[in-house]
Design a protein around this motif. Structure first.
Motif: not given
Ligand code: ADP
Ligand code: MG
Lengths: 258, 664
Positions: B49-50, B68-71, B204-206
């Protein structure tokens, strides 16, 4: 004199630091029904678990003179030690008849291999006989999930007796049955002893136990506090104090864990 | 020494990803009691997604932070979606059903991502600096350090949340005793969804940060679950700290093993270093973890438990089999070569699926290793014929015997573990066998695979190169198909018969209630080993037939994703009935159903993906609406209708009209 069907000598079971059963010795002669009574948490179920090999214990268990202390539960079962559970444990995937059939066969490897290639047959006669002995022959084809709790109990009992065991430990078989059913069960159990099977009968219904048993053992806090024929126990002051007198006569075990 | 340190630091990157997946596994277990095989897929989804947001795949391009925020926002939606589709409907289901549901999610997302974004790995725009700082003479990659630090920080945050917030206390309470938690007014559904969001945000962050380090790939990232499960086992599925540390340690360890494999002392063959050592180490780690941290997962006080799929009786076996066998035989002779091949593959697939019916359907043990056992037999037959000149019938016999021995060893070593823990052991075993044995040029097939000599007996060929070539006169020969048909029919009858006899009855007794089975005189351990043995033989036979069917064997035929797909499709159709094995077998890639799809319905190169998509989605539907499997659900309906009809007839015959009305 032949050896007693079941001897449990100086059985001790510890759960962590707690002694659930300490130094209990009892004997079940052939063809007799021995009652085991005591208040909730006295260690009755734990004693049966120890005798049948489901919890590790100190002491010695003999079936018909043979030391089985080191054997696993299934091996004890094959030497003629049956049991039921406080809460019924049936094989829900198998029909009533198949439930009973599991306990009947002790197949040789050869017979098992042969059976894989020809159409197997259920031992209908023996299964039917086992079901009839507790009056549930009509449930032959039913599935356990379709039965009432009382009927499930009876299937469990029929399964325990199906392999013609020497001795069967019955953990509160009458809990959940009504008065007439309980009475009937008592008669059926007496009938089953005529085939030579002995029993260790645990129940809360004092009337039921005293009516069915030849000999009664009373436990409290994991130790035997009295034993003797029913009429003696009935008059024993310690028993009355510890058990009968304390909270009237309990009819069901509210703390049933299994 | 310095180089070793550099490799260790490089390993921190993938170690951090493993750690994050392990955190996801722990969160799922504590939050909803599900054993989440799809934890790695969340990292993959976030990475894709990113990439899509950053590169304008959706026809709009975002900057780094907006992307990042959207993901992360998407990951929240994803978490809720999975929760609604795969977790909530199964709240009361058995742990095994929950695990199978997560398998559905794994298959579904992996296929979906590849359908949307394509199958080749993507290079993601990096988020972390790719600079290197030199500390005391050692070059330290900054990105890896930041990633490792970030994941450790997340683990610490999770620990704090669980330790100090009311939500954390509620989760701990409900994972220890759900019944008590419900009585205390906690809502298990909200707890579960909140944990799922936490897990997916971590992933997600990772996924965003690691994309530039580990690359975005739909084939490798989801399978990090194997290492992550090892880490989670060390953490007993509870401790965030241990899961995080163990995950990183595994990443570092793998990197160091890779470094070692470049050294001259490392065992090698013709200049190529021994492959698959990493996977073997992970497997050993899992065994150690089970031995050291206890063989069972912490018990959860569950609300109630729905049991495994029902196992209907197998009636009128011969009458139901004969038409199908006849149809297959005719098809083998009449159909053109392409379809002939597909029918043979379907038959062999059926045998493979029968091995799952025995171990999973009859004994209730979910073992992933069966396809690897088939692979062992397949490679065995191939290497014996091509390297040692041992042909039919000795070669196949030895091959099946080897598969049997390996299967029994796995079965015996897994005796103490049951249910979901068995899945971890067999999954790791399957991966280790795939990489260490099959892909290994020393004793497996290496990159190219091994060819198999077709079977002959007394000079008569009956493999796929036999003389008779069907109506169109091309390969493969129907003769081999007919042999495969005979074997399949025999084994089918055997497995169906098993259900009706003493042994099958005992298997089901063990599946229902091990304690009661022991009290009825059943030797539970011996019975499980026996089931593993039967299942291994079936898998071994399937492997031998596969080898003859395709003419060559390679590692990719027996890889773990294929194994998981096969398990899933058997489960969807009916894991407790032999008919399920037939349908699943004919639905395997290369068999009849996918062939028809690719000929007339789907783009040719995407069939495998769409089939996987179908299986994953089918699994979620089946678990929700037909918990016993689709075949059994339809059979039950038919049975019930027949029973009603019979009863109706009986009552109308026995009773006069007036009475009947009174009864009604
Ligand atoms: N699995 C167990 N772990 C720890 N303690 C137990 C366990 N099972 C039973 N106990 C304890 O052992 C004692 C005896 O229990 P039990 O044998 O069930 O009594 P009874 O059947 O006479 O009601 C009780 O105090 C109970 O709390
Ligand atoms: Mg009790």
């Amino acid at each position: 004199m032949t050896a007693p069907a079941l001897v449990a000598r100086e059985i001790t079971v510890r759960y962590g630091g707690v002694r659930a059963v300490s130094n209990v010795t009892l004997e079940v002669p052939e063809g007799k029904i021995i009652g085991l009574i005591g208040p909730n948490g006295a260690g009755k179920t734990t004693l049966v678990d120890a005798i049948t090999g489901f919890v590790p214990c100190d002491g010695r268990v003999e079936i018909a003179g043979e030391d089985v202390t080191r054997l696993k539960p299934h091996a004890r079962a094959r030497r003629g030690l049956g049991r039921t559970w406080q809460a019924v444990e049936l094989f829900d995937d198998l029909s009533v008849a198949e439930n009973v059939a599991v306990a009947i066969g002790t197949p040789s490897p050869w017979a098992t291999i042969k059976e894989l290639f020809v159409k197997p047959t259920l031992e209908k006669a023996r299964v039917g006989e086992a079901l009839d002995s507790v009056g549930i022959g009509h449930l032959f084809d039913a599935m356990p999930t379709e039965l009432s709790e009382g009927q499930r109990k009876l299937v469990g009992i029929a399964r325990a007796f199906a392999g013609s065991p020497r001795v069967v430990c019955l953990d509160e078989p009458a809990a959940g049955l009504d008065t007439t059913e309980t009475h009937e069960l008592g008669m059926q159990l007496r009938g089953l002893t005529s085939g030579g099977t002995s029993m260790l009968l645990i129940d809360h219904d004092i009337g039921f136990v005293f009516g069915a048993c030849d000999h009664v053992v009373v436990v409290e806090f994991g130790t035997v506090i009295a034993e003797g024929p029913p009429h003696e126990i009935y008059a024993n002051e310690r028993v009355i104090e510890a058990y009968l007198g304390s909270s009237a006569i309990p009819t069901e075990d509210p703390g049933a864990r299994r | 020494m310095q180089t070793i340190l550099v490799f260790a630091l490089l390993g921190l990157g993938s170690g951090a990803v493993i750690a994050a997946v392990a955190l996801g596994v722990v969160l799922s277990w504590r939050g909803s009691g599900s054993f989440n095989l799809a934890a790695g897929s969340s990292v993959m989804v976030a990475g894709y997604m990113f990439w899509a947001f950053r590169t304008g795949f959706f026809h709009f391009k975002l900057g780094t932070w907006p992307a990042v925020i959207a993901t992360l926002a998407f990951m929240v939606v994803y978490a809720v979606l999975i929760e609604l589709l795969a977790v909530r409907p199964l709240r009361a289901a058995s742990p095994l059903a929950k695990l199978v549901a997560s398998l559905g999610v794994l298959l579904l997302t992996q296929a979906l991502v590849q359908v949307i974004f394509g199958t080749s790995p993507l290079a993601s725009p990096s988020v972390l600096p790719d600079s290197v700082v030199v500390v005391g003479g050692v070059p330290v990659p900054v990105a890896q350090l930041i990633l490792a630090g970030g994941v450790s920080f997340l683990a610490a945050v999770l620990w704090c949340i669980y330790r100090f917030t009311r939500f954390g206390v509620a989760t701990r309470a409900s994972s220890e005793n759900e019944v008590a938690a419900v009585l205390a007014g906690l809502d298990p559904n909200s707890i579960s969804v909140a944990n799922s969001i936490l897990a997916n945000l971590t992933a997600g962050a990772v996924g965003i940060a690691a994309a530039s380090i580990v690359g975005i790939s739909a084939t490798t990232i989801p399978l990090l679950i194997v290492q992550a499960l090892a880490a989670a086992l060390f953490a007993r599925f509870t401790s965030f700290g241990i899961a995080c540390a163990a995950g990183m340690a595994i990443g570092v360890g793998e990197s160091l093993i890779f470094y070692a494999s470049t050294q001259s002392w490392f065992p090698s063959h013709k200049g190529v270093a021994l492959s698959g050592v990493q996977q073997l180490v992970v497997f050993v780690l899992i065994v150690v973890a089970l031995w050291w941290r206890g063989s069972s997962l912490p018990q959860r006080g569950e609300l109630r438990e729905r049991s495994l799929p029902r196992v209907p009786k197998q009636d009128q076996l011969a009458r139901r089999m004969l038409p199908i066998v006849a149809a297959c035989a005719i098809a083998l002779v009449l159909l053109p070569s392409e379809f002939r091949q597909a029918v043979v593959t379907g038959l062999v697939g059926t045998v493979l699926c029968l091995s799952f019916i025995v171990i999973m359907g009859y004994v209730g043990q979910l073992s992933v290793v069966q396809l690897a056992l088939a692979g062992i037999a397949g490679f065995g037959v191939a290497r014996m014929s091509s390297v040692y000149g041992i042909g039919f019938p000795l070669g196949p016999l030895i091959a099946v015997a080897v598969a049997l021995v390996v299967g029994v060893v796995v079965g015996v070593s897994a005796l103490r573990v049951r249910g979901v823990t068995l899945v971890v052991v067999t999954l790791a075993a399957a991966v280790a066998i795939e990489k260490f044995v099959f892909a290994n040029p020393n004793w497996g097939g290496g990159a190219t695979g091994v060819t198999v000599q077709q079977p002959t007996l007394f000079g008569i060929k009956f493999g796929s190169d036999a003389g008779f070539r069907g109506l169109d006169g091309s390969l493969p020969s129907p003769v081999f198909g007919l042999c495969a048909l005979a074997v399949t029919a025999a084994l089918y009858a055997f497995v169906a018969n098993l259900r009706r006899g003493e042994l099958g009855r005992r298997m089901l007794a063990v599946r229902s209630n091990e304690r009661a089975a022991a009290a009825a005189g059943v030797n539970v351990r011996a019975l499980k080993v026996c089931a593993f043995a039967i299942s291994s033989i079936l898998a071994g036979v399937a492997g031998v037939l596969f080898a003859y069917d395709f003419g060559t064997v390679s590692a990719s035929m027996f890889d773990v994703m294929t194994a998981l797909s096969v398990i899933a499709s058997v489960y969807v159709l009916g894991v407790t009935v032999v008919q399920g094995a037939v349908l699943a077998g004919f639905g395997m890639v290369g068999a009849v159903v996918p062939l028809i799809l690719q000929k007339w319905v789907l783009p040719r190169d995407r069939v495998g993906l769409y089939v996987q998509l179908l299986i994953g989605a089918g699994l979620l539907v089946q678990l929700r609406f037909y918990p016993d499997g689709i075949l059994i659900a339809s059979a039950t309906k038919r049975e019930r209708r027949r029973a009603e009809r019979l009863q109706l007839r009986a009552t109308s015959a026995a009773q006069p009209m007036s009475e009947q009305r009174a009864v009604a």
